[in-house]
Enzyme design. Sequence first.
Site, PDB file in Angstrom:
ATOM      1  N   LYS A  52      59.824 107.745 -42.432  1.00 41.95           N
ATOM      2  CA  LYS A  52      61.082 107.531 -43.038  1.00 41.95           C
ATOM      3  C   LYS A  52      61.701 108.079 -42.954  1.00 41.95           C
ATOM      4  O   LYS A  52      62.752 107.737 -43.040  1.00 41.95           O
ATOM      5  CB  LYS A  52      59.939 106.470 -44.516  1.00 41.95           C
ATOM      6  CG  LYS A  52      59.344 105.667 -44.398  1.00 41.95           C
ATOM      7  CD  LYS A  52      58.045 105.173 -45.266  1.00 41.95           C
ATOM      8  CE  LYS A  52      56.871 104.236 -44.707  1.00 41.95           C
ATOM      9  NZ  LYS A  52      56.317 104.242 -46.461  1.00 41.95           N
ATOM     10  N   GLN A  96      54.955 106.174 -52.459  1.00 46.96           N
ATOM     11  CA  GLN A  96      54.252 106.159 -50.770  1.00 46.96           C
ATOM     12  C   GLN A  96      52.466 105.861 -51.313  1.00 46.96           C
ATOM     13  O   GLN A  96      52.150 106.181 -52.272  1.00 46.96           O
ATOM     14  CB  GLN A  96      53.713 107.331 -50.368  1.00 46.96           C
ATOM     15  CG  GLN A  96      53.619 106.800 -48.826  1.00 46.96           C
ATOM     16  CD  GLN A  96      53.254 105.815 -48.166  1.00 46.96           C
ATOM     17  OE1 GLN A  96      54.639 105.478 -47.521  1.00 46.96           O
ATOM     18  NE2 GLN A  96      52.817 105.718 -47.268  1.00 46.96           N
ATOM     19  N   ASP A 119      60.029  98.418 -50.972  1.00 50.93           N
ATOM     20  CA  ASP A 119      58.787  97.911 -50.540  1.00 50.93           C
ATOM     21  C   ASP A 119      58.645  96.553 -51.307  1.00 50.93           C
ATOM     22  O   ASP A 119      57.913  96.034 -50.098  1.00 50.93           O
ATOM     23  CB  ASP A 119      58.327  99.338 -50.991  1.00 50.93           C
ATOM     24  CG  ASP A 119      57.041 100.261 -49.756  1.00 50.93           C
ATOM     25  OD1 ASP A 119      57.500  99.711 -49.077  1.00 50.93           O
ATOM     26  OD2 ASP A 119      56.855 101.407 -50.974  1.00 50.93           O
TER      27      ASP A 119
HETATM   28  N1  GUN Z   1      51.117 102.714 -48.118  1.00 53.59           N
HETATM   29  C1  GUN Z   1      50.368 101.986 -46.919  1.00 53.59           C
HETATM   30  N2  GUN Z   1      51.624 101.225 -45.994  1.00 53.59           N
HETATM   31  C2  GUN Z   1      53.082 101.374 -47.445  1.00 53.59           C
HETATM   32  C3  GUN Z   1      53.721 100.824 -47.675  1.00 53.59           C
HETATM   33  O1  GUN Z   1      54.370 100.002 -46.593  1.00 53.59           O
HETATM   34  N3  GUN Z   1      55.162 101.703 -48.875  1.00 53.59           N
HETATM   35  C4  GUN Z   1      53.872 102.208 -49.668  1.00 53.59           C
HETATM   36  N4  GUN Z   1      55.234 102.450 -50.222  1.00 53.59           N
HETATM   37  N5  GUN Z   1      52.449 103.075 -48.976  1.00 53.59           N
HETATM   38  C5  GUN Z   1      51.985 102.107 -48.030  1.00 53.59           C
END
Ligand code: GUN
Length: 290
Positions: A52, A96, A119
């Site tokens: 990311k 995350q 998110d």
């Molecule tokens: N863990 C697995 N997928 C995601 C996501 O799309 N966002 C976040 N913050 N954590 C994750």
Amino acid sequence: MNIIDGKGTSIAIQDELKLAVAERLKKGLKRPHLAAIIVGDNAGSRAYVGHKIKACEYVGFESTLIELPKSIDQKGLENEVQKLNSNPSVDGFIVQLPLPEHIDSQAILECVLPHKDVDGFHPINAGKLSLGLPGFSPATPSGIMELLRRYDIETEGKHAVILGRSAIVGTPMTLLLSRNADPGNCTVTMCHSRTQNLGEITRSADILIAAIGRAHFVTPDMIKPGAVVIDVGINRIADSSRKSGSRLTGDVAMHEISADWNGYITPVPGGVGPMTIAMLLTNTLDATPA
Ligand code: GUN
């Protein structure tokens, strides 16, 4: 077999975002800024967050990575979230997941200001999605909608079957595919661990979304000829031919599908995963004041 190229599509979207950033800067507008909080040293989470941050660099976003020890307590983590909430330079941020067991994850997600919740995990954004109101949608289902759009896949009146009812994928996917929109207007069946006659249901799917987190769970006998199969699974399995001793694979046994099967499928890796990043960046651009 037709491959839906998520990696190529993600790069195309990131190139569009790069242009949008350049346009903003020309107008004297702010550079978008995404921040990410990561807690502990889960290797998978670190790799995802790393991708990311790298994508932010590619499109010209500012990025900030906040790395916190696994031992941080609820209050400490909430303080970190509040700091990002009140930092005017940060347009959007993510925490995350998964978080360590001693942390109440839902309470943390509810601390994120909804207009910085790129998110789309805050109940306000989840509620807006369920009502069809503008807000941030979770990046993985948004990425799947974008693939259907860019591959010109007909969805109206089609039967979409979703395997999995998670808050991150299955539930928002159900809402997006059933919306009165294009893509959308599907008749959706959401399946889960208690669903009976699963094969019968999946075989009737024009669009099959596999998001259960079990390697190779969907076998060719469960798939209709000509269907569109979207594989959301990211499962690590043993592979002695790799230096690491393992590799990532999807929820669909793609290697068992014959080459002359006339449907569409997303590979793992290179399908849904890269699209998730593209849509997170898209949400961040949308979160940045015009
Ligand atoms: N863990 C697995 N997928 C995601 C996501 O799309 N966002 C976040 N913050 N954590 C994750």
